[in-house]
Scaffold this active site. Sequence first.
Site, mmCIF file in Angstrom:
data_model
loop_
_atom_site.group_PDB
_atom_site.id
_atom_site.type_symbol
_atom_site.label_atom_id
_atom_site.label_comp_id
_atom_site.label_asym_id
_atom_site.label_seq_id
_atom_site.Cartn_x
_atom_site.Cartn_y
_atom_site.Cartn_z
ATOM 1 N N LYS A 1 -10.103 6.212 4.580
ATOM 2 C CA LYS A 1 -11.401 5.743 5.053
ATOM 3 C C LYS A 1 -12.554 6.245 4.192
ATOM 4 C CE LYS A 1 -14.531 3.852 7.205
ATOM 5 N NZ LYS A 1 -15.131 3.822 5.859
ATOM 6 N N CYS B 1 -12.797 0.337 8.596
ATOM 7 C CA CYS B 1 -11.927 -0.142 7.519
ATOM 8 C C CYS B 1 -12.042 0.746 6.293
ATOM 9 C CB CYS B 1 -12.316 -1.559 7.100
ATOM 10 S SG CYS B 1 -12.413 -2.744 8.450
ATOM 11 N N SER B 2 -10.912 1.005 5.632
ATOM 12 C CA SER B 2 -10.953 1.695 4.349
ATOM 13 C C SER B 2 -11.593 0.744 3.333
ATOM 14 C CB SER B 2 -9.548 2.096 3.908
ATOM 15 O OG SER B 2 -8.691 0.976 3.891
ATOM 16 N N HIS C 1 -9.354 3.855 -0.963
ATOM 17 C CA HIS C 1 -7.985 3.334 -0.851
ATOM 18 C C HIS C 1 -7.663 2.378 -1.998
ATOM 19 C CE1 HIS C 1 -4.266 1.989 0.712
ATOM 20 N NE2 HIS C 1 -4.683 1.038 1.537
ATOM 21 N N CYS D 1 0.834 -1.217 0.000
ATOM 22 C CA CYS D 1 0.000 0.000 0.000
ATOM 23 C C CYS D 1 0.860 1.255 0.000
ATOM 24 C CB CYS D 1 -0.926 0.006 1.205
ATOM 25 S SG CYS D 1 -1.615 -1.613 1.558
#
Lengths: 384, 129
Positions: free
Chosen positions: A326, A204-205, A330, A83
């Site tokens: 978020k 969670c994103s 992402h 990421c």
Amino acid sequence: MREVCIIGCGMTKFGELWTKSFRDIFVEAGLKAIDDAGVDHIDSMYVGTMTSGLFVGQEHVGALMADYLGVAPIPALRVESACCSGGMAIHQGILDIASGNSDIVLVGGVEKMNDGADATYALSTAADQEYEVYQGITFPGLYALIAQAHMHKYGTTRQQLAQVSVKNHYNGSMNPNAQFQRKVTLEQVMNATLVADPLTILDCSPVSDGGACLILAPLEIARKLNKPIIKIIASEAATDALALHQRKDITTLNAVKVSAEKAYKKAGMKPSDIDVAEVHDCFTIAELCIMEELGFCEKGKSGKFVEDGNTALDGKIPVNTSGGLKSKGHPVGATGAAQAIEIVEQLRGSAGKRQIKNAKIGLAQNMGGSGASSVVHILKKLND
Amino acid sequence: MPSPRYHREIPQRYRLEAEKCKKCGKILFPPRLICPECGSKNFEKVILPENGKIITFTIIRVAPQQFEAEVPYAIAIVELENGVKITTQVVDCKPEDLEIGNSVKLVFRKIQEEGKTGIICYGYKAVLV
Ligand SMILES: [Zn+2]
């Protein structure tokens, strides 16, 4: 070493981009960035993508994107650090210019996560395949392990985790490029479906498609353009054990800490000099830990720090004005580049309703996996 | 999973084989070619203790495909008696009853299987003691 500036940026909207292909998403962002910079050529390019092979069956991404951007035969390289790929693509582009090898460099990232691949599995390849993933762990699971340890050790509360999501959704509600342009409440976050205890789906994103690109150039070229000069005054990266269980302290993201300390030293700055920051809130607990590692608050005190509003738009140090991972979304390879774009917008004064008054110095922190790689960029608006 | 890749990890997963650095005493699990603490390349084989404590845990409710049938399941980082930490499922218990600090023991179990034609994969899981 030459000094390097950001002279252009462009991104796609983040979200479920069903009608757009992997290559078109990157090229759309790239063309916007080239247009914004007003340059007539680029010398080289670096494309961050985490796992396009698993998501869309496509590797050899540097050459593909150079071809479809219409800039072949320039050299083009795909950069991968999970990421953290987008942030590391920027880092590589900076080195290319600083060394004197290239003048105008396109850097950025892209991910296409909604084309039907098992996203939970694809993302899990950023963890230790033999000793974490083999046992059945997932990415929400790894961050849940950090969250439980942080709550146990420091008394961080479920509500404090949720506050990160509430803040970032509020900011994202004002970002036209965000995947979720809507607010959420503390109750909604805490009562949402559990993914890995204590984290709910709203901690969670999301799974996102998107691309983001920047054009870099040496200071002498940036000075000739008729626009605010955004100089990169630090770009520092670090690593840690890939497996979370191999780290001395489960609640410490040492790669983030080291990359931040190096960046502050390089820039001759301290945490209190930062006017605005974009950080890697892939999960709410991540943003809390990052506040501590960046030195914005004391170790173990991040829950209260965020709860007290210090990181809100009108707080002491606004964090994730874009909505963060978020709310903005992402698309993993694009995230690091999109963070830098938000800082550029804030320093240029073009962040619309999210604008922080008189922002002069901004920080972007991007990380990979459960924190095994991290890169910190510090950007400064030079006086006209 | 290709069977050579599976086969190579058998000493660790079936027998908890680790290495102890002859210079600084650090125990490496899995074994490595160089000690990350002191740079030594000399090791002796040791077997990990089976007993340890949960230092953090979670309950997985959304799993990758090969674990989908098992949700919800508990997974923890366990610190073994010699200080080595591992990630492992905690089974034969109600996941909701687990607490940080619980004592556990490692047991040999099936971990996953790859459909009708793939190999069946074994290794360690933890149970409460
Ligand atoms: Zn050693």
